[in-house]
Design an enzyme around this catalytic site. Structure first.
Site, mmCIF file in Angstrom:
data_model
loop_
_atom_site.group_PDB
_atom_site.id
_atom_site.type_symbol
_atom_site.label_atom_id
_atom_site.label_comp_id
_atom_site.label_asym_id
_atom_site.label_seq_id
_atom_site.Cartn_x
_atom_site.Cartn_y
_atom_site.Cartn_z
ATOM 1 N N HIS A 131 -2.790 10.377 5.753
ATOM 2 C CA HIS A 131 -3.872 9.395 5.722
ATOM 3 C C HIS A 131 -3.615 8.235 6.669
ATOM 4 O O HIS A 131 -4.540 7.724 7.305
ATOM 5 C CB HIS A 131 -4.102 8.892 4.289
ATOM 6 N N LEU B 255 0.853 -1.180 0.000
ATOM 7 C CA LEU B 255 0.000 0.000 0.000
ATOM 8 C C LEU B 255 0.892 1.234 0.000
ATOM 9 O O LEU B 255 2.099 1.133 0.241
ATOM 10 C CB LEU B 255 -0.913 0.002 1.223
ATOM 11 N N SER B 256 0.310 2.402 -0.227
ATOM 12 C CA SER B 256 1.153 3.600 -0.254
ATOM 13 C C SER B 256 1.882 3.792 1.068
ATOM 14 O O SER B 256 3.040 4.214 1.091
ATOM 15 C CB SER B 256 0.331 4.837 -0.611
ATOM 16 N N GLU B 257 1.230 3.486 2.194
ATOM 17 C CA GLU B 257 1.905 3.530 3.492
ATOM 18 C C GLU B 257 1.432 2.419 4.415
ATOM 19 O O GLU B 257 0.241 2.085 4.445
ATOM 20 C CB GLU B 257 1.691 4.870 4.214
ATOM 21 N N THR B 258 2.395 1.885 5.166
ATOM 22 C CA THR B 258 2.123 1.055 6.335
ATOM 23 C C THR B 258 2.619 1.839 7.540
ATOM 24 O O THR B 258 3.736 2.357 7.538
ATOM 25 C CB THR B 258 2.842 -0.299 6.242
#
Length: 265
Positions: free
Chosen positions: A77, A44-47
């Protein structure tokens, strides 16, 4: 060792909208290498990872964010998603959450189903000269203004130009830069998109840290401090914004998607 993972769609009130974040609460830090491996595996874009601060009255949790390729210094987010997990799943009952991160103190509060984040204001500065490759990387779309703080901030002529922009992600990655494109909105004050192939994200669905730069820019340009914003990615995202001088507030909703268990043998 087993870890719990929550996936939450942030800056939306609809499942499969907004920006999905993987949230992994910890009691103590695991290695940087393992956090990066988990972020790559999640893709994902961030963890995001957070641990209780313990032994201090200055903040409640330490928080860190990883893209599939690198650790970053600020992420909106995934912070919003972390707060949602704390408030709605982990039983956090205090009125505010204080996160300590690489960008300093982040204070989170909520009102109903809207979670608000107090972030630094990163006021971008105008650029008279910018790399010629920037225009090429953004598909030769006409520029109104080019500014920069952490990222290039490029104002385009209108919302349609932002929506239809087709970047050359290979060239943008080669430049070693991240880029925000933005314009006045039709139904909101401003719209934007965010490109970050240098950290493994061609286009981020909704980007809180970009709004640390966008809010000061549009507050000054529009002569108002309370702003509504929309990020025009395919998933889309809605944000309520306020400019407070040295700080901004960025608020939004979240939708829970799933809970899972990570098995680390």
């Amino acid at each position: 060792m087993k870890l719990t993972l929550y996936q939450v769609d942030a800056f939306t009130d609809k499942l499969f909208g907004g920006n999905p974040a993987a949230v992994i609460p910890l009691q103590e830090w695991i290695s940087d290498e393992l956090m990066q491996q988990l972020a790559l595996e999640n893709n994902l874009s961030e963890t995001v990872f957070f641990v209780p601060a313990g032994g201090t009255d200055e903040y409640d949790f330490h928080i860190r964010w990883f893209t599939p390729a690198a650790e970053i210094n600020l992420c909106g987010h995934a912070t919003l998603a972390s707060a949602w997990v704390l408030y709605h799943i982990l039983g956090y009952e205090k009125p505010t959450i204080r996160f300590h991160c690489l960008s300093g103190l982040l204070t989170i509060s909520r009102q109903g189903d809207i979670i608000s984040m107090d972030f630094p204001a990163w006021k971008p500065q105008p650029l008279k000269d910018f790399p010629a490759d920037l225009a090429v990387a953004l598909g030769f779309v006409p520029f109104v203004n080019v500014y920069k703080y952490r990222d290039f901030l490029v104002e385009l002529e209108n919302e349609e130009a932002v929506r239809n922009c087709q970047p050359d992600f290979v060239r943008l990655k080669r430049m070693g830069e991240k880029a925000i494109i933005t314009a006045r909105g039709v139904e909101v004050d401003f719209v934007s998109r965010f490109f970050a192939p240098i950290v493994g994200i061609d286009e981020d669905p909704v980007t809180g840290s970009a709004h640390s730069q966008l809010i000061p820019y549009w507050a000054e340009k529009l002569g108002k401090t309370n702003l509504r914003a929309k990020q025009l990615s395919r998933r889309g995202g809605d944000l309520w914004c306020d400019y407070l001088g040295e700080r901004v507030t960025i608020a939004g909703k979240c939708v829970f998607f799933m809970k899972g268990e990570i098995n680390l043998k």
